[in-house]
Design a protein around this motif. Structure first.
Motif, PDB file in Angstrom:
ATOM      1  N   ASP A  55     -41.270 -15.684  86.977  1.00 46.15           N
ATOM      2  CA  ASP A  55     -42.058 -15.539  85.753  1.00 46.15           C
ATOM      3  C   ASP A  55     -42.560 -16.900  85.253  1.00 46.15           C
ATOM      4  OD1 ASP A  55     -39.804 -16.755  84.691  1.00 46.15           O
ATOM      5  OD2 ASP A  55     -39.289 -15.110  83.331  1.00 46.15           O
ATOM      6  N   ARG A  56     -42.726 -17.844  86.199  1.00 43.81           N
ATOM      7  CA  ARG A  56     -43.197 -19.186  85.853  1.00 43.81           C
ATOM      8  C   ARG A  56     -42.299 -19.796  84.776  1.00 43.81           C
ATOM      9  NH1 ARG A  56     -46.210 -21.370  89.604  1.00 43.81           N
ATOM     10  NH2 ARG A  56     -46.879 -22.884  88.021  1.00 43.81           N
ATOM     11  N   TYR A  57     -40.995 -19.624  84.938  1.00 39.40           N
ATOM     12  CA  TYR A  57     -40.003 -20.167  84.014  1.00 39.40           C
ATOM     13  C   TYR A  57     -40.243 -19.703  82.584  1.00 39.40           C
ATOM     14  CZ  TYR A  57     -38.746 -22.957  88.044  1.00 39.40           C
ATOM     15  OH  TYR A  57     -38.356 -23.344  89.288  1.00 39.40           O
ATOM     16  N   GLY A  58     -40.579 -18.420  82.466  1.00 39.12           N
ATOM     17  CA  GLY A  58     -40.730 -17.807  81.149  1.00 39.12           C
ATOM     18  C   GLY A  58     -42.115 -17.848  80.571  1.00 39.12           C
ATOM     19  N   SER A  59     -43.071 -18.452  81.259  1.00 42.02           N
ATOM     20  CA  SER A  59     -44.412 -18.590  80.675  1.00 42.02           C
ATOM     21  C   SER A  59     -45.351 -17.442  81.011  1.00 42.02           C
ATOM     22  CB  SER A  59     -45.048 -19.908  81.121  1.00 42.02           C
ATOM     23  OG  SER A  59     -45.325 -19.895  82.507  1.00 42.02           O
ATOM     24  N   SER A  60     -45.030 -16.623  82.018  1.00 36.76           N
ATOM     25  CA  SER A  60     -45.972 -15.576  82.434  1.00 36.76           C
ATOM     26  C   SER A  60     -45.556 -14.173  81.995  1.00 36.76           C
ATOM     27  CB  SER A  60     -46.147 -15.587  83.959  1.00 36.76           C
ATOM     28  OG  SER A  60     -44.987 -15.111  84.613  1.00 36.76           O
ATOM     29  N   ALA A  61     -44.363 -14.027  81.429  1.00 38.38           N
ATOM     30  CA  ALA A  61     -43.892 -12.706  81.009  1.00 38.38           C
ATOM     31  C   ALA A  61     -42.832 -12.868  79.930  1.00 38.38           C
ATOM     32  CB  ALA A  61     -43.316 -11.924  82.192  1.00 38.38           C
ATOM     33  N   ALA A  62     -42.675 -11.857  79.111  1.00 35.00           N
ATOM     34  CA  ALA A  62     -41.619 -11.867  78.106  1.00 35.00           C
ATOM     35  C   ALA A  62     -40.260 -12.005  78.784  1.00 35.00           C
ATOM     36  CB  ALA A  62     -41.665 -10.586  77.285  1.00 35.00           C
ATOM     37  N   LEU A  73     -45.401  -2.732  71.485  1.00 30.61           N
ATOM     38  CA  LEU A  73     -45.296  -3.284  72.837  1.00 30.61           C
ATOM     39  C   LEU A  73     -45.705  -4.755  72.851  1.00 30.61           C
ATOM     40  CD1 LEU A  73     -46.769  -0.304  74.849  1.00 30.61           C
ATOM     41  CD2 LEU A  73     -44.390  -0.891  74.612  1.00 30.61           C
ATOM     42  N   LEU A  74     -45.207  -5.496  71.872  1.00 31.86           N
ATOM     43  CA  LEU A  74     -45.552  -6.905  71.797  1.00 31.86           C
ATOM     44  C   LEU A  74     -44.776  -7.699  72.819  1.00 31.86           C
ATOM     45  CD1 LEU A  74     -45.813  -7.362  67.941  1.00 31.86           C
ATOM     46  CD2 LEU A  74     -47.665  -7.105  69.585  1.00 31.86           C
ATOM     47  N   ALA A  75     -45.198  -8.951  72.998  1.00 32.98           N
ATOM     48  CA  ALA A  75     -44.733  -9.687  74.167  1.00 32.98           C
ATOM     49  C   ALA A  75     -43.699 -10.736  73.858  1.00 32.98           C
ATOM     50  CB  ALA A  75     -45.952 -10.328  74.846  1.00 32.98           C
ATOM     51  N   ALA A  76     -44.165 -11.924  73.615  1.00 37.72           N
ATOM     52  CA  ALA A  76     -43.305 -13.094  73.788  1.00 37.72           C
ATOM     53  C   ALA A  76     -42.222 -13.204  72.739  1.00 37.72           C
ATOM     54  CB  ALA A  76     -44.169 -14.363  73.767  1.00 37.72           C
ATOM     55  N   GLU A  77     -41.129 -13.781  73.159  1.00 31.79           N
ATOM     56  CA  GLU A  77     -40.074 -14.119  72.234  1.00 31.79           C
ATOM     57  C   GLU A  77     -40.428 -15.428  71.546  1.00 31.79           C
ATOM     58  OE1 GLU A  77     -36.348 -12.236  74.756  1.00 31.79           O
ATOM     59  OE2 GLU A  77     -36.635 -14.392  74.657  1.00 31.79           O
ATOM     60  N   ILE A  79     -51.643 -16.310  90.940  1.00 34.74           N
ATOM     61  CA  ILE A  79     -51.885 -15.022  90.286  1.00 34.74           C
ATOM     62  C   ILE A  79     -50.964 -14.845  89.092  1.00 34.74           C
ATOM     63  CG2 ILE A  79     -51.640 -12.513  90.589  1.00 34.74           C
ATOM     64  CD1 ILE A  79     -52.795 -12.925  93.438  1.00 34.74           C
ATOM     65  N   THR A  80     -49.678 -15.103  89.276  1.00 34.11           N
ATOM     66  CA  THR A  80     -48.720 -14.964  88.177  1.00 34.11           C
ATOM     67  C   THR A  80     -49.082 -15.910  87.038  1.00 34.11           C
ATOM     68  OG1 THR A  80     -47.061 -14.541  89.876  1.00 34.11           O
ATOM     69  CG2 THR A  80     -46.261 -14.882  87.639  1.00 34.11           C
ATOM     70  N   GLU A  81     -49.371 -17.152  87.389  1.00 31.57           N
ATOM     71  CA  GLU A  81     -49.696 -18.154  86.380  1.00 31.57           C
ATOM     72  C   GLU A  81     -51.006 -17.829  85.663  1.00 31.57           C
ATOM     73  OE1 GLU A  81     -50.090 -23.026  86.138  1.00 31.57           O
ATOM     74  OE2 GLU A  81     -50.415 -22.002  88.050  1.00 31.57           O
ATOM     75  N   HIS A  82     -51.985 -17.366  86.408  1.00 34.85           N
ATOM     76  CA  HIS A  82     -53.328 -17.161  85.863  1.00 34.85           C
ATOM     77  C   HIS A  82     -53.420 -15.930  84.965  1.00 34.85           C
ATOM     78  CE1 HIS A  82     -57.663 -17.757  85.812  1.00 34.85           C
ATOM     79  NE2 HIS A  82     -57.849 -16.502  86.164  1.00 34.85           N
ATOM     80  N   TYR A  83     -52.717 -14.863  85.322  1.00 37.16           N
ATOM     81  CA  TYR A  83     -52.876 -13.605  84.589  1.00 37.16           C
ATOM     82  C   TYR A  83     -51.780 -13.346  83.567  1.00 37.16           C
ATOM     83  CZ  TYR A  83     -56.575 -12.594  87.904  1.00 37.16           C
ATOM     84  OH  TYR A  83     -57.727 -12.660  88.638  1.00 37.16           O
ATOM     85  N   GLY A  84     -50.693 -14.089  83.599  1.00 34.43           N
ATOM     86  CA  GLY A  84     -49.627 -13.884  82.630  1.00 34.43           C
ATOM     87  C   GLY A  84     -49.926 -14.586  81.313  1.00 34.43           C
ATOM     88  N   ARG A  85     -50.153 -13.811  80.269  1.00 37.36           N
ATOM     89  CA  ARG A  85     -50.392 -14.336  78.925  1.00 37.36           C
ATOM     90  C   ARG A  85     -49.570 -13.493  77.943  1.00 37.36           C
ATOM     91  NH1 ARG A  85     -52.098 -17.674  81.668  1.00 37.36           N
ATOM     92  NH2 ARG A  85     -54.139 -18.722  81.694  1.00 37.36           N
ATOM     93  N   PRO A  86     -48.248 -13.681  77.940  1.00 37.44           N
ATOM     94  CA  PRO A  86     -47.394 -12.773  77.173  1.00 37.44           C
ATOM     95  C   PRO A  86     -47.707 -12.723  75.683  1.00 37.44           C
ATOM     96  CG  PRO A  86     -46.129 -14.628  78.060  1.00 37.44           C
ATOM     97  CD  PRO A  86     -47.461 -14.648  78.724  1.00 37.44           C
ATOM     98  N   ALA A  87     -48.181 -13.808  75.096  1.00 39.84           N
ATOM     99  CA  ALA A  87     -48.525 -13.784  73.674  1.00 39.84           C
ATOM    100  C   ALA A  87     -49.657 -12.807  73.384  1.00 39.84           C
ATOM    101  CB  ALA A  87     -48.899 -15.189  73.197  1.00 39.84           C
ATOM    102  N   ARG A  88     -50.426 -12.468  74.419  1.00 40.83           N
ATOM    103  CA  ARG A  88     -51.527 -11.504  74.273  1.00 40.83           C
ATOM    104  C   ARG A  88     -51.162 -10.130  74.823  1.00 40.83           C
ATOM    105  NH1 ARG A  88     -56.230 -14.238  77.378  1.00 40.83           N
ATOM    106  NH2 ARG A  88     -57.164 -12.195  76.954  1.00 40.83           N
ATOM    107  N   GLY A  89     -49.912  -9.938  75.189  1.00 42.77           N
ATOM    108  CA  GLY A  89     -49.495  -8.652  75.757  1.00 42.77           C
ATOM    109  C   GLY A  89     -49.834  -8.499  77.217  1.00 42.77           C
TER     110      GLY A  89
END
Length: 301
Positions: free
Chosen positions: A200-207, A297-301, A236-246
């Motif tokens: 999860d890119r060390y927590g940056s790409s997913a909640a 269904l919000l994302a980031a901690e 792909i993981t880095e580019h598309y993971g934006r947990p603050a935006r869901g």
């Protein structure tokens, strides 16, 4: 608006370079992607490589698209490449290119200095597994750029649209990027050979809760699971993971020793068990998102 799938480019043999397998109705906020399991080797590519038909397949994520095929029955679409990773790697920036591979200078916007390029694993790879050179000679720059414009860019346009459609429909989108790894690989700083690595890119790409759920579900099935080491997720993981935006992206690496003979590349008796376990994993992840990630269904901690 014209559907992306209607404009998928076709290979010289008439087969589409990639395709989306859709459920009858998408009922889950998930998109599955298998970018490295393509097995369509053109005659031109085979003539250009110094490797035999088995050697050129060493960098494939063997049968990963088939292992995850049951997810469409669970209500999620899957995008899968038919072109091989050794020919074009869409899990890279669009222009990570090695100038040593080409017969003339690359355009100024090419990223020739990345670590992946240095390792021979750029957008157009120079090496397959075990540091084996792919090509007999140099490629033309026009040929390399054509692969990017004709296949790489439409592939990512298709993936972006799947994610965007999912996000609009559900208010959240979870991308599962599906990969496999050599059986001999050890977790960093450990003697353990993991069955799965969740990146999860060390927590940056997913909640964080989503990543922990993935690790917990796989561990509960009896597998040895690592997180982020040595694979934290690629472009792909880095580019598309934006947990603050869901928008969440997880990379899942599977130990190939669980399901294929790495010498013959044929499935073993473990294949069916693994396929069933991956369906269970997907279903449990879907349930977690429905039940545990809140009404919004919000994302980031």
């Amino acid at each position: 608006m014209k559907d992306v799938e209607a404009t998928v480019p076709s290979s010289p043999c008439g087969h589409p370079y990639y395709e989306v397998i859709r459920p009858a109705r998408q009922t889950e906020p998930f998109v599955f992607n298998s970018p490295h399991s393509g097995r369509l080797y053109s005659d031109d590519f085979l003539a250009a490589t110094r490797l035999d038909r088995k050697g050129i397949r060493r960098s494939e994520d063997h049968y990963v698209d088939q292992l995850y095929a049951p997810v469409t029955a669970l209500g999620a679409p899957m995008l899968k490449a038919h072109f091989p990773r050794a020919w074009l790697d869409v899990n890279r920036e669009p222009y990570e290119l090695d100038p040593r591979m080409f017969d003339s200078p690359l355009p100024a916007h090419a990223n020739i200095g990345s670590l992946r390029v240095a390792g021979g694993l750029g957008t157009i790879p120079r090496l397959v597994a075990e540091n084996t050179e792919i090509y007999r000679g140099r490629l033309s720059v026009a040929e390399g750029l054509a692969r990017i414009e004709r296949i790489y860019r439409p592939y990512h346009a298709c993936l972006r649209r799947l994610i965007a459609q999912t996000h609009v429909k559900f208010g959240i989108a979870v991308l599962i990027d599906c990969h496999s790894m050599p059986s001999g690989l050890k977790a960093a700083g450990s003697s353990v050979r993991p069955d799965f690595i969740v990146g999860d890119r060390y927590g940056s790409s997913a909640a964080h809760d989503l990543s922990r759920a993935a690790v917990g579900i796989l561990s509960g099935l009896g597998y040895e699971v690592a997180r982020n080491k040595p694979y934290a997720g690629g472009f792909i993981t880095e580019h598309y993971g934006r947990p603050a935006r869901g928008l969440h992206a997880l990379q899942i690496e599977i130990n190939r020793g669980l399901y294929i003979d790495e010498k013959t590349l044929e499935p073993t008796r473990g294949y069916q068990q693994l396929q069933g376990d991956l369906a269970h994993f997907a279903a449990e992840m879907m349930e977690f998102v429905r039940d545990e990630m809140g009404d919004n269904l919000l994302a980031a901690e």
